[in-house]
Write a protein that holds these residues in place. Structure first.
Motif, PDB file in Angstrom:
ATOM      1  N   MET A   1      40.225 -13.491 -46.141  1.00 56.11           N
ATOM      2  CA  MET A   1      40.319 -12.725 -47.382  1.00 56.11           C
ATOM      3  C   MET A   1      38.926 -12.308 -47.804  1.00 56.11           C
ATOM      4  O   MET A   1      37.997 -13.129 -47.799  1.00 56.11           O
ATOM      5  N   PHE A   2      38.810 -11.037 -48.171  1.00 52.76           N
ATOM      6  CA  PHE A   2      37.537 -10.462 -48.594  1.00 52.76           C
ATOM      7  C   PHE A   2      37.719  -9.818 -49.963  1.00 52.76           C
ATOM      8  O   PHE A   2      38.771  -9.255 -50.263  1.00 52.76           O
ATOM      9  N   GLN A   3      36.676  -9.928 -50.768  1.00 52.63           N
ATOM     10  CA  GLN A   3      36.689  -9.227 -52.050  1.00 52.63           C
ATOM     11  C   GLN A   3      35.327  -8.589 -52.243  1.00 52.63           C
ATOM     12  O   GLN A   3      34.302  -9.265 -52.077  1.00 52.63           O
ATOM     13  N   ASN A   4      35.347  -7.308 -52.526  1.00 52.51           N
ATOM     14  CA  ASN A   4      34.113  -6.539 -52.671  1.00 52.51           C
ATOM     15  C   ASN A   4      33.200  -6.704 -51.455  1.00 52.51           C
ATOM     16  O   ASN A   4      31.987  -6.818 -51.583  1.00 52.51           O
ATOM     17  N   GLY A   5      33.825  -6.758 -50.276  1.00 56.00           N
ATOM     18  CA  GLY A   5      33.074  -6.836 -49.031  1.00 56.00           C
ATOM     19  C   GLY A   5      32.606  -8.222 -48.632  1.00 56.00           C
ATOM     20  O   GLY A   5      31.974  -8.376 -47.587  1.00 56.00           O
ATOM     21  N   HIS A   6      32.929  -9.241 -49.422  1.00 58.29           N
ATOM     22  CA  HIS A   6      32.470 -10.608 -49.133  1.00 58.29           C
ATOM     23  C   HIS A   6      33.646 -11.505 -48.767  1.00 58.29           C
ATOM     24  O   HIS A   6      34.695 -11.454 -49.423  1.00 58.29           O
ATOM     25  N   PRO A   7      33.484 -12.363 -47.757  1.00 60.91           N
ATOM     26  CA  PRO A   7      34.569 -13.293 -47.413  1.00 60.91           C
ATOM     27  C   PRO A   7      34.713 -14.359 -48.491  1.00 60.91           C
ATOM     28  O   PRO A   7      33.721 -14.933 -48.943  1.00 60.91           O
ATOM     29  N   ILE A   8      35.965 -14.589 -48.912  1.00 55.25           N
ATOM     30  CA  ILE A   8      36.177 -15.616 -49.935  1.00 55.25           C
ATOM     31  C   ILE A   8      37.117 -16.733 -49.459  1.00 55.25           C
ATOM     32  O   ILE A   8      37.184 -17.774 -50.101  1.00 55.25           O
ATOM     33  N   ALA A   9      37.816 -16.528 -48.332  1.00 50.79           N
ATOM     34  CA  ALA A   9      38.686 -17.590 -47.811  1.00 50.79           C
ATOM     35  C   ALA A   9      39.159 -17.228 -46.408  1.00 50.79           C
ATOM     36  O   ALA A   9      39.178 -16.057 -46.021  1.00 50.79           O
ATOM     37  N   THR A  10      39.545 -18.262 -45.669  1.00 51.30           N
ATOM     38  CA  THR A  10      40.234 -18.076 -44.396  1.00 51.30           C
ATOM     39  C   THR A  10      41.543 -18.856 -44.467  1.00 51.30           C
ATOM     40  O   THR A  10      41.676 -19.806 -45.250  1.00 51.30           O
ATOM     41  N   CYS A  11      42.492 -18.444 -43.631  1.00 44.56           N
ATOM     42  CA  CYS A  11      43.791 -19.114 -43.607  1.00 44.56           C
ATOM     43  C   CYS A  11      44.293 -19.172 -42.172  1.00 44.56           C
ATOM     44  O   CYS A  11      44.337 -18.143 -41.484  1.00 44.56           O
ATOM     45  N   ASP A  12      44.644 -20.358 -41.716  1.00 40.41           N
ATOM     46  CA  ASP A  12      45.200 -20.565 -40.380  1.00 40.41           C
ATOM     47  C   ASP A  12      46.617 -21.093 -40.543  1.00 40.41           C
ATOM     48  O   ASP A  12      46.823 -22.134 -41.168  1.00 40.41           O
ATOM     49  N   THR A  13      47.575 -20.371 -39.988  1.00 38.43           N
ATOM     50  CA  THR A  13      48.984 -20.735 -40.124  1.00 38.43           C
ATOM     51  C   THR A  13      49.604 -20.847 -38.738  1.00 38.43           C
ATOM     52  O   THR A  13      49.405 -19.973 -37.896  1.00 38.43           O
TER      53      THR A  13
END
Length: 146
Positions: free
Chosen positions: A103-115
């Motif tokens: 997940m990115f907001q304003n070009g910056h990574p803010i989270a990852t998710c592995d499912t």
């Protein structure tokens, strides 16, 4: 928690990217996106990808469920800015596959998710060939999955 591999923090590493709007109700008392909002935003992209894969079609008794879902929070998110979710397929097993997202907001990574998604029916069979082919088409670029 170790920081994710550098390739995980680039939207270009993923075959599918979409913008998802944040909502005022996603905020916590500190004024940033709460952890449940992160999970819901990732779920939105994961469900959309599963629909595109034909997962909502009732074919030959095929069923699959989420077996594991891990979110790594890297930075705060905010409202009203939308987020960009980048998603693709990681490892593919005999009866399961991994969906990797960032997940990115304003070009910056803010989270990852592995499912991890696991096929529950039909019992004793492997992933249908057509589904495996679609999963492979949506694999993470450059085979960067260890």
């Amino acid at each position: 928690m170790p920081r994710p591999a550098a390739w995980r923090l680039s939207p270009d590493a993923y075959p599918v990217r979409e913008q998802v709007q944040t909502r005022y109700q996603d905020l916590d008392t500190n004024g940033h996106l709460n952890n449940v909002a992160f999970a819901a935003l990732f779920e939105t992209s994961r469900v959309r990808m599963n629909r595109a894969l034909g997962m909502w079609e009732k074919v030959d008794g095929f069923r699959a469920v989420v077996a594991r879902n891990e979110i790594n929070y890297l930075a705060e998110g905010s409202f009203p800015d939308p987020v960009e979710i980048a998603i693709g397929i990681g490892r593919i097993g005999n009866r399961s596959w991994e969906m990797l997202a960032a997940m990115f907001q304003n070009g910056h990574p803010i989270a990852t998710c592995d499912t991890v998604i696991v096929m529950t029916a039909p019992a004793g069979e492997t992933l249908p060939a057509a589904l495996r082919e679609r999963l492979e088409e949506l694999g993470i670029s450059g085979n960067q999955v260890p």
